[in-house]
Design an enzyme around this catalytic site. Structure first.
Site, short mmCIF file in Angstrom:
data_model
loop_
_atom_site.label_atom_id
_atom_site.label_comp_id
_atom_site.label_asym_id
_atom_site.label_seq_id
_atom_site.Cartn_x
_atom_site.Cartn_y
_atom_site.Cartn_z
N PRO A 15 0.85 -1.19 0.00
CA PRO A 15 0.00 0.00 0.00
C PRO A 15 0.88 1.24 0.00
O PRO A 15 1.77 1.36 0.84
CB PRO A 15 -0.79 -0.13 1.31
CG PRO A 15 0.04 -1.02 2.18
CD PRO A 15 0.78 -1.94 1.27
N MET A 16 0.66 2.13 -0.96
CA MET A 16 1.50 3.33 -1.08
C MET A 16 0.61 4.55 -1.26
O MET A 16 -0.13 4.64 -2.24
CB MET A 16 2.49 3.18 -2.24
CG MET A 16 3.55 2.12 -2.01
SD MET A 16 4.72 1.90 -3.38
CE MET A 16 3.76 0.84 -4.48
N CYS A 98 3.34 3.05 9.41
CA CYS A 98 3.56 4.38 8.84
C CYS A 98 4.15 5.32 9.89
O CYS A 98 3.60 5.47 10.99
CB CYS A 98 2.25 4.96 8.31
SG CYS A 98 2.46 6.59 7.54
N LYS A 137 0.40 -4.96 9.21
CA LYS A 137 1.67 -4.56 8.59
C LYS A 137 2.40 -3.68 9.61
O LYS A 137 1.84 -2.68 10.08
CB LYS A 137 1.43 -3.80 7.29
CG LYS A 137 2.71 -3.50 6.51
CD LYS A 137 2.38 -2.89 5.14
CE LYS A 137 3.65 -2.77 4.29
NZ LYS A 137 4.59 -1.75 4.78
N HIS A 169 7.80 -4.95 7.63
CA HIS A 169 8.68 -4.00 6.96
C HIS A 169 9.97 -3.99 7.78
O HIS A 169 10.00 -3.50 8.91
CB HIS A 169 8.06 -2.61 6.92
CG HIS A 169 8.87 -1.62 6.14
ND1 HIS A 169 8.36 -0.45 5.64
CD2 HIS A 169 10.17 -1.63 5.76
CE1 HIS A 169 9.30 0.23 5.01
NE2 HIS A 169 10.42 -0.47 5.07
N ASN A 209 8.77 -7.28 3.70
CA ASN A 209 8.69 -6.05 2.92
C ASN A 209 9.91 -5.18 3.21
O ASN A 209 10.43 -5.19 4.32
CB ASN A 209 7.40 -5.30 3.31
CG ASN A 209 7.31 -3.90 2.72
OD1 ASN A 209 7.04 -2.95 3.44
ND2 ASN A 209 7.52 -3.76 1.44
N GLY A 210 10.38 -4.46 2.18
CA GLY A 210 11.47 -3.51 2.39
C GLY A 210 12.66 -3.74 1.48
O GLY A 210 13.37 -4.73 1.64
N GLY A 211 12.88 -2.84 0.52
CA GLY A 211 14.09 -2.85 -0.28
C GLY A 211 14.24 -3.98 -1.27
O GLY A 211 15.33 -4.21 -1.79
N GLY A 231 7.48 -2.81 -3.09
CA GLY A 231 6.99 -1.44 -2.98
C GLY A 231 7.27 -0.62 -4.22
O GLY A 231 6.71 -0.87 -5.30
#
Length: 345
Positions: A15-16, A98, A137, A169, A209-211, A231
């Site tokens: 989700p962005m 977030c 998340k 994340h 999640n992440g990178g 992402g």
């Protein structure tokens, strides 16, 4: 559609905010059939006091699609989760990751990791309200509290409330001094935290999640966790996802070419313009097309493709055929390059 009939969450698109709206998800679905798609974060306040249709409407072809909620009041989250289920979403996801100041002022997002009992209460309230999956998340820590044990205890307590899927994340959230963008880049990635979490909680679904930027990296991570979430690479280089179905879902269904994707989006844009109009308070054609600027990333003529799709005068006409115009301009450049090569051979 029941959860058991849906593809597993081996791959998903994160989700962005301001990016993964329904137009973006429609576009992504033409590239990959099985990858899970997530909405932008929608706050409980937006649903309880705002335009519900604008926030929850999605296209039938988006499945599997998850609604990410932002909030910290169990009763409000339960009500909004029920709305999401009634609108047809396949999953409700709670944002505990977030780091933005606006989200912190609302007492949700990453700061919720400091209150695992509250998160557990939120999850339980949502689980009691809906029959679809409720997932979380989160980050691996907040500020200087980033030990594996902190994250493990958070997940353990929330899992007892009924959530069986956790999207990790793998960075710490720095709540003061770093912007949201810097929070995605500066705190070091600690993938081993997610790996350890899966070993310690084998019954849980752990998604990393992440990178993550390449299919090789994805395959490597999938040896240790149940799923990976992509992402910004999925947004800036969307055709990167064209190999996902075959590689990670064993689906040998023919992949659409970039041109076929463009042509498939034209009737979609026409329908949207018929429903909402062009410009003014209606739909602006750029609201759809902006998500497609990276489709030709890495190809000869990609810059010309983007320039055409960014031409304000052309966009003002509201004609979705601009997609084909951009593609043909790109083809002209490609043909020129080929002729130069032949002459110099």
């Amino acid at each position: 559609m029941t959860t058991s009939a849906l593809p597993p969450r081996r791959v998903s698109v994160a989700p962005m905010l301001d990016w993964t709206d329904r137009h973006c998800r429609e576009f992504h679905r033409h590239i990959t059939r099985h990858t899970w798609l997530y909405t932008e974060m929608v706050t409980t306040g937006s649903l309880m006091h705002g335009d519900v249709q604008r926030h929850l409407e999605f296209n039938p072809g988006e499945h599997p699609v998850a609604l990410q909620l932002g909030g910290s009041e169990p009763a409000d989250l339960a009500l909004c989760a029920k709305m999401g289920e009634e609108w047809g979403y396949d999953e409700i996801n709670l944002n505990c990751g977030c780091p933005s100041e606006r989200v912190q002022k609302g007492a949700f997002g990453a700061c919720l990791m400091a209150e695992p009992q509250l998160v557990a209460d939120c999850v339980k309230a949502m689980k009691d309200a809906v029959s679809i999956d409720v997932t979380v998340k989160h980050r691996i820590g907040i500020n200087d509290v980033d030990s594996y044990e902190f994250m493990r205890d958070f997940v353990g307590q929330v899992a007892e409330a009924g959530s069986k899927t956790f999207i990790v994340h793998a960075r710490t959230a720095i709540l003061k001094g770093l912007s949201p963008r810097e929070n995605r880049e500066i705190p070091p990635l600690k993938y081993d935290y997610a790996y350890r979490l899966k070993k310690e909680f084998p019954e849980l679904e752990i998604i990393l999640n992440g990178g993550i930027k390449t299919t090789d990296e994805m395959a490597q991570h999938l040896q240790h966790v149940d799923g990976v979430m992509i992402g910004r690479e999925a947004y800036h280089h969307p055709y990167f996802m064209a190999s996902f179905d075959a590689l990670f879902y064993g689906d040998d269904h023919p992949v659409k070419t970039r041109e076929e994707i463009l042509r498939a989006m034209i009737p979609y844009i026409r329908r949207q313009l018929e429903l909402y109009g062009n410009g003014g308070k209606g739909l602006r054609i750029n609201s759809v097309i902006r998500h497609m600027l990276g489709l030709m990333m890495g190809m000869v003529g990609a810059r010309a493709f983007r320039q055409t799709l960014s031409d304000s005068k052309k966009l003002a006409l509201g004609n979705p055929e601009i997609l084909i115009e951009a593609f043909e301009r790109m083809q002209t450049i490609t043909a020129y390059d080929r002729s130069v090569e032949e002459l110099s051979a």
